[in-house]
Design a protein around this motif. Structure first.
Motif, PDB file in Angstrom:
ATOM      1  N   HIS A 156     -38.193  14.002 -25.589  1.00 25.86           N
ATOM      2  CA  HIS A 156     -37.788  15.146 -24.784  1.00 25.86           C
ATOM      3  C   HIS A 156     -38.911  16.100 -24.331  1.00 25.86           C
ATOM      4  O   HIS A 156     -39.803  16.067 -25.379  1.00 25.86           O
ATOM      5  N   TYR A 234     -27.870  20.699 -22.494  1.00 25.03           N
ATOM      6  CA  TYR A 234     -27.213  19.918 -21.875  1.00 25.03           C
ATOM      7  C   TYR A 234     -26.006  20.540 -20.966  1.00 25.03           C
ATOM      8  O   TYR A 234     -25.793  20.311 -19.873  1.00 25.03           O
ATOM      9  N   ASP A 274     -34.969  19.906 -19.359  1.00 25.91           N
ATOM     10  CA  ASP A 274     -35.065  18.574 -20.452  1.00 25.91           C
ATOM     11  C   ASP A 274     -35.246  17.491 -19.425  1.00 25.91           C
ATOM     12  O   ASP A 274     -34.642  17.175 -18.487  1.00 25.91           O
ATOM     13  N   SER A 276     -33.448  14.877 -20.067  1.00 24.40           N
ATOM     14  CA  SER A 276     -32.327  14.160 -20.088  1.00 24.40           C
ATOM     15  C   SER A 276     -31.458  14.691 -18.627  1.00 24.40           C
ATOM     16  O   SER A 276     -30.474  14.105 -18.467  1.00 24.40           O
ATOM     17  N   GLY A 277     -32.344  15.734 -17.997  1.00 25.94           N
ATOM     18  CA  GLY A 277     -31.587  16.016 -16.996  1.00 25.94           C
ATOM     19  C   GLY A 277     -31.986  15.157 -15.622  1.00 25.94           C
ATOM     20  O   GLY A 277     -31.432  15.305 -14.446  1.00 25.94           O
ATOM     21  N   THR A 443     -24.353   8.655 -16.198  1.00 23.54           N
ATOM     22  CA  THR A 443     -24.626   9.540 -16.912  1.00 23.54           C
ATOM     23  C   THR A 443     -24.445   8.777 -18.631  1.00 23.54           C
ATOM     24  O   THR A 443     -25.083   9.058 -19.342  1.00 23.54           O
ATOM     25  N   VAL A 447     -27.405   7.512 -21.602  1.00 23.78           N
ATOM     26  CA  VAL A 447     -27.246   7.819 -23.031  1.00 23.78           C
ATOM     27  C   VAL A 447     -27.470   6.603 -23.858  1.00 23.78           C
ATOM     28  O   VAL A 447     -28.052   6.534 -24.695  1.00 23.78           O
ATOM     29  N   ARG A 463     -22.796  16.477 -27.304  1.00 21.32           N
ATOM     30  CA  ARG A 463     -23.656  17.195 -26.521  1.00 21.32           C
ATOM     31  C   ARG A 463     -24.296  16.235 -25.383  1.00 21.32           C
ATOM     32  O   ARG A 463     -24.622  16.346 -24.142  1.00 21.32           O
ATOM     33  N   TYR A 464     -24.267  14.755 -25.821  1.00 18.80           N
ATOM     34  CA  TYR A 464     -24.729  13.737 -24.911  1.00 18.80           C
ATOM     35  C   TYR A 464     -23.553  13.472 -23.978  1.00 18.80           C
ATOM     36  O   TYR A 464     -23.878  12.835 -22.967  1.00 18.80           O
ATOM     37  N   GLY A 466     -21.421  15.466 -22.522  1.00 11.54           N
ATOM     38  CA  GLY A 466     -21.007  16.557 -21.855  1.00 11.54           C
ATOM     39  C   GLY A 466     -20.996  16.285 -20.238  1.00 11.54           C
ATOM     40  O   GLY A 466     -20.170  16.679 -19.735  1.00 11.54           O
ATOM     41  N   ALA A 467     -22.094  15.845 -19.723  1.00  6.11           N
ATOM     42  CA  ALA A 467     -22.243  15.406 -18.173  1.00  6.11           C
ATOM     43  C   ALA A 467     -20.984  14.604 -17.775  1.00  6.11           C
ATOM     44  O   ALA A 467     -20.386  14.833 -16.853  1.00  6.11           O
TER      45      ALA A 467
END
Length: 488
Positions: A156, A234, A274, A276-277, A443, A447, A463-464, A466-467
């Motif tokens: 991260h 997220y 982040d 992760s985006g 997405t 993950v 939370r992972y 969410g997208a």
């Protein structure tokens, strides 16, 4: 011949009343679950402490509420459908009588009302987790320019999030309520920008309201509205993506520089909040292609050239931002913290190499992919946190025997739903459904590579998911609209 006519009549009857069958099946499933929950005695979880007993009571209360809601919905659909249609017509006429600005303000207010009704209590009950305190510590012990570059954990890097924590801590200290309110506002604005996107794509208003109910009612958004502010990255990324889609469509229509600025800034924000985006990059490209196909049909090779010529500005912005982000990542994980990227998979730092060789093999990745979709995305819409509950030591031995079969069953239901929606949609609807499917693929893939889980009952933290849930909730809303239209 007679058999074919009877089959056609049966299929016609089912298609016409499909919403009744779905509500009836949901009510029966909820009622059955409620009976099983009440048959399951509290003494069976006594050895696991007070928390397990509290969870069991919460499950029972939740099932009582869901059963009641589904019963009322089924009752009104069976006996008061005409009156519901009249109410819908009156509301539609009122909405159509408003000018564009008033319509947008009305929808914006409804977004806040829906989200507030679902999560008002969560805003008041906050806390800070050790990850939040670590970021606060960085901001107070290091120069700001240095703290934004230090990776957190093993993958991260979030300069924007660290900047947010710097500003909020300076203004509010450890009072969690202002933090939660900010995330609540972004969460409420996400369906609003989705509504603006729907309008530009000419989707019907009922599609949006179904999406709003699903999106706002997701129980596990509460985890991101009760402190633990680091989780907020997220929903923030989803929020920025909703602005990206709206601003891109606005730019296509008006060709105004302000919309291009919104597009570029939102893209940068999604990446900076982040790492992760990163899913936003391929998702944006897919959305641009989707819009092209929806507006022009299946383009020939010459029209591909026209697409690049017409989209030179957003494509240039996308490529430039991607190159800067890639350079930033390379610099961070070669100069700032060498070799840290994805160095500890699944939280097991002692077996890094074994985990990498195991987790990145095609078969485990494929199994994780389908588990993530069935458990983390699809099942969470109907039964949030069900995997956390079923993986409890008091239940797991009984559940894991049939869990794979349950996953396959959920997957089959989704495949059938996708086939039904695709078959009964227009060309534009089919293209958009494929985009949503690809969005979920992107997405979910992100993950399972970074956060694999090979437990007996894999638990992919919400939370992972969410997208992926965002794309899935739009798909379900479109599916409901197609079912209603097919009924009519």
């Amino acid at each position: 011949m007679l058999a074919k006519k009877q089959t056609a009549r049966v299929l016609g009857f089912v298609s016409k009343n499909l919403h009744i069958f779905i509500l009836g099946a949901a009510f029966a499933a909820s009622l059955l679950s409620l009976l099983v929950a009440y048959k399951f005695g509290a003494e069976k979880v006594t050895n696991f402490g007070l928390k397990a007993q509290t969870y069991l009571l919460g499950i029972k209360n939740g099932l009582v509420l869901s059963t009641l809601i589904l019963f009322i919905s089924l009752f009104f659909s069976l006996f008061f459908s005409k009156y519901l249609a009249i109410v819908q017509t009156l509301l539609s006429n009122f909405y159509n009588s408003l000018n564009n600005t008033k319509r947008n303000l009305l929808i914006l207010a409804l977004c806040f009302v829906f989200l507030f009704a679902s999560h008002a209590g969560n805003i008041m009950h906050g806390y800070f987790n050790m990850d939040d305190l670590e970021i606060i510590g960085l901001n107070n012990s290091l120069p700001f320019g240095q703290s934004v570059l230090i990776p957190h954990g093993n993958d991260h890097v979030f300069p924007l999030f660290i900047a947010e924590m710097k500003v909020l801590y300076s203004a509010f200290g450890t009072n969690e309520i202002p933090y939660n309110i900010i995330i609540f506002v972004m969460l409420a604005l996400t369906p609003f920008f989705t509504y603006l996107t729907f309008k530009k794509l000419d989707f019907d208003l009922p599609v949006f309201f179904i999406f709003l109910a699903i999106f706002s009612g997701a129980a596990n958004w509460a985890e991101m509205l009760t402190g633990f502010y680091i989780m907020s990255v997220y929903p923030q990324i989803i929020f920025f993506f909703s602005i990206i889609t709206w601003s891109y469509l606005s730019w296509l229509q008006a060709k105004e520089i302000k919309y291009l600025a919104f597009f570029a800034i939102s893209l940068m924000m999604a990446l900076l909040v982040d790492t992760s985006g990163i899913w936003v990059l391929p998702a944006t490209v897919l959305f641009m292609i989707c819009v092209r196909l929806m507006n022009r049909g299946n383009p020939s090779e010459s029209k591909h050239v026209a697409f690049f010529r017409e989209n030179r500005a957003p494509i240039a912005a996308l490529i430039t931002i991607t190159l800067f982000f890639a350079s930033f990542m390379v610099f961070t994980f070669t100069a700032i913290k060498p070799g840290a990227f994805l160095s500890a998979l699944n939280g097991e730092t002692a077996q890094i190499q074994n985990e990498k060789s195991e987790n990145w093999r095609p078969v485990p990745l494929s199994a994780n992919f389908f588990s993530f979709f069935t458990n983390g995305v699809s099942l969470s819409m109907l039964a949030p946190n069900s995997v956390k509950i079923l993986s409890h030591p008091a239940l797991i031995d009984k559940v894991k025997k049939f869990w794979t079969a349950a996953e396959i069953f959920i997957l089959i239901l989704n495949v059938l739903l996708f086939w039904f929606v695709y078959k009964n949609s227009s060309i534009r609807g089919r293209i958009f459904v494929v985009f949503l499917l690809l969005g979920m693929f992107v997405t979910i893939s992100e993950v399972i590579i970074a956060r694999p889980d090979h437990s007996d009952i894999p638990d992919f933290d919400y939370r992972y998911a969410g997208a992926s849930y965002y794309f899935y909730s739009i798909f379900v809303a479109l599916s409901a609209a197609v079912i209603l239209r097919t009924k009519e």
